[in-house]
Design a protein around this motif. Structure first.
Motif, PDB file in Angstrom:
ATOM      1  N   VAL A   1       0.836  -1.192   0.000  1.00  0.00           N
ATOM      2  CA  VAL A   1       0.000   0.000   0.000  1.00  0.00           C
ATOM      3  C   VAL A   1       0.874   1.246   0.000  1.00  0.00           C
ATOM      4  O   VAL A   1       1.789   1.367   0.817  1.00  0.00           O
ATOM      5  CB  VAL A   1      -0.901   0.019   1.261  1.00  0.00           C
ATOM      6  CG1 VAL A   1      -1.778   1.257   1.269  1.00  0.00           C
ATOM      7  CG2 VAL A   1      -1.738  -1.236   1.335  1.00  0.00           C
ATOM      8  N   LYS A   2       0.578   2.163  -0.910  1.00  0.00           N
ATOM      9  CA  LYS A   2       1.286   3.446  -0.936  1.00  0.00           C
ATOM     10  C   LYS A   2       0.693   4.337   0.142  1.00  0.00           C
ATOM     11  O   LYS A   2      -0.482   4.667   0.110  1.00  0.00           O
ATOM     12  CB  LYS A   2       1.111   4.131  -2.296  1.00  0.00           C
ATOM     13  CG  LYS A   2       1.859   3.498  -3.427  1.00  0.00           C
ATOM     14  CD  LYS A   2       1.781   4.349  -4.676  1.00  0.00           C
ATOM     15  CE  LYS A   2       0.497   4.063  -5.435  1.00  0.00           C
ATOM     16  NZ  LYS A   2       0.445   4.697  -6.769  1.00  0.00           N
ATOM     17  N   LYS A   3       1.529   4.699   1.096  1.00  0.00           N
ATOM     18  CA  LYS A   3       1.141   5.669   2.118  1.00  0.00           C
ATOM     19  C   LYS A   3       1.875   6.963   1.799  1.00  0.00           C
ATOM     20  O   LYS A   3       2.659   7.025   0.854  1.00  0.00           O
ATOM     21  CB  LYS A   3       1.538   5.161   3.516  1.00  0.00           C
ATOM     22  CG  LYS A   3       0.815   3.912   3.954  1.00  0.00           C
ATOM     23  CD  LYS A   3      -0.581   4.258   4.408  1.00  0.00           C
ATOM     24  CE  LYS A   3      -1.185   3.092   5.157  1.00  0.00           C
ATOM     25  NZ  LYS A   3      -2.059   3.497   6.211  1.00  0.00           N
ATOM     26  N   LYS A   4       1.665   7.984   2.593  1.00  0.00           N
ATOM     27  CA  LYS A   4       2.274   9.286   2.302  1.00  0.00           C
ATOM     28  C   LYS A   4       3.796   9.232   2.285  1.00  0.00           C
ATOM     29  O   LYS A   4       4.436   9.749   1.379  1.00  0.00           O
ATOM     30  CB  LYS A   4       1.790  10.329   3.312  1.00  0.00           C
ATOM     31  CG  LYS A   4       2.207  11.721   2.974  1.00  0.00           C
ATOM     32  CD  LYS A   4       1.571  12.743   3.871  1.00  0.00           C
ATOM     33  CE  LYS A   4       1.965  14.134   3.427  1.00  0.00           C
ATOM     34  NZ  LYS A   4       1.254  15.147   4.183  1.00  0.00           N
ATOM     35  N   HIS A   5       4.399   8.590   3.300  1.00  0.00           N
ATOM     36  CA  HIS A   5       5.854   8.577   3.410  1.00  0.00           C
ATOM     37  C   HIS A   5       6.472   7.187   3.404  1.00  0.00           C
ATOM     38  O   HIS A   5       7.664   7.057   3.666  1.00  0.00           O
ATOM     39  CB  HIS A   5       6.278   9.300   4.698  1.00  0.00           C
ATOM     40  CG  HIS A   5       5.862  10.738   4.731  1.00  0.00           C
ATOM     41  ND1 HIS A   5       6.446  11.699   3.942  1.00  0.00           N
ATOM     42  CD2 HIS A   5       4.895  11.367   5.436  1.00  0.00           C
ATOM     43  CE1 HIS A   5       5.862  12.865   4.173  1.00  0.00           C
ATOM     44  NE2 HIS A   5       4.911  12.684   5.075  1.00  0.00           N
ATOM     45  N   PHE A   6       5.687   6.176   3.163  1.00  0.00           N
ATOM     46  CA  PHE A   6       6.224   4.817   3.185  1.00  0.00           C
ATOM     47  C   PHE A   6       5.292   3.859   2.451  1.00  0.00           C
ATOM     48  O   PHE A   6       4.185   4.222   2.070  1.00  0.00           O
ATOM     49  CB  PHE A   6       6.444   4.340   4.631  1.00  0.00           C
ATOM     50  CG  PHE A   6       5.182   4.239   5.450  1.00  0.00           C
ATOM     51  CD1 PHE A   6       4.504   3.032   5.562  1.00  0.00           C
ATOM     52  CD2 PHE A   6       4.674   5.341   6.123  1.00  0.00           C
ATOM     53  CE1 PHE A   6       3.342   2.934   6.312  1.00  0.00           C
ATOM     54  CE2 PHE A   6       3.518   5.258   6.884  1.00  0.00           C
ATOM     55  CZ  PHE A   6       2.846   4.042   6.973  1.00  0.00           C
ATOM     56  N   ILE A   7       5.780   2.655   2.246  1.00  0.00           N
ATOM     57  CA  ILE A   7       5.001   1.567   1.647  1.00  0.00           C
ATOM     58  C   ILE A   7       4.669   0.582   2.766  1.00  0.00           C
ATOM     59  O   ILE A   7       5.555   0.134   3.483  1.00  0.00           O
ATOM     60  CB  ILE A   7       5.801   0.830   0.541  1.00  0.00           C
ATOM     61  CG1 ILE A   7       6.274   1.800  -0.541  1.00  0.00           C
ATOM     62  CG2 ILE A   7       4.995  -0.315  -0.030  1.00  0.00           C
ATOM     63  CD1 ILE A   7       5.211   2.326  -1.450  1.00  0.00           C
ATOM     64  N   GLN A   8       3.399   0.259   2.915  1.00  0.00           N
ATOM     65  CA  GLN A   8       2.961  -0.677   3.949  1.00  0.00           C
ATOM     66  C   GLN A   8       2.699  -2.035   3.324  1.00  0.00           C
ATOM     67  O   GLN A   8       2.038  -2.143   2.291  1.00  0.00           O
ATOM     68  CB  GLN A   8       1.683  -0.171   4.618  1.00  0.00           C
ATOM     69  CG  GLN A   8       1.121  -1.095   5.670  1.00  0.00           C
ATOM     70  CD  GLN A   8      -0.187  -0.584   6.258  1.00  0.00           C
ATOM     71  OE1 GLN A   8      -0.676   0.484   5.905  1.00  0.00           O
ATOM     72  NE2 GLN A   8      -0.752  -1.360   7.161  1.00  0.00           N
TER      73      GLN A   8
END
Length: 128
Positions: free
Chosen positions: A42-49
């Protein structure tokens, strides 16, 4: 009589240990059962989850902003609950969650993950 009291806590300790060993085994089996064959990212604002199991989806959906919740969110949550009790296939939950992420433009591809998209010798921090 005194000696039997000395040995009783030991028997209780063994029963307690067996209980916890059994509980951990059940939890481990449940975690393994709820793992996906391949994770989603998952693309998050500052990282990939990484989403690798049913619990990860539950956590993601719980964090989903209330103002964005709707039919798709409710349906995903219901499918996860059904999968947790064996009423819905886990692979179908994963596939539907992938669609949910794609619809919300949050599905990360392998190229979005720096360490997985670079070669083994090209792992500089900060792109230096």
């Amino acid at each position: 009589m005194e000696k039997s009291r000395e040995f009783q806590p030991l028997a209780e300790k063994n029963t307690f240990s067996k209980f916890w060993a059994s509980a951990f085994q059940v939890k481990e089996e449940a975690m393994t059962r709820d793992m996906f064959d391949r994770p989603l990212f998952v693309k998050k604002k500052h990282f990939i989850q990484e989403i690798g199991c049913l619990d990860d989806i539950f956590d993601f959906l719980e964090e989903w902003p209330e103002e964005k919740r709707g039919v798709a969110h409710d349906t995903m949550l219901r499918a996860c609950r059904d999968a947790a009790v064996g009423k819905f296939p886990l692979d179908a939950v994963r596939d539907n969650f992938e669609r949910f992420l794609r619809k919300n433009d949050m599905l990360a591809s392998i190229e979005d993950i720096p360490f997985l998209s670079q070669g083994a010798n090209d792992r500089n921090i900060g792109g230096a």
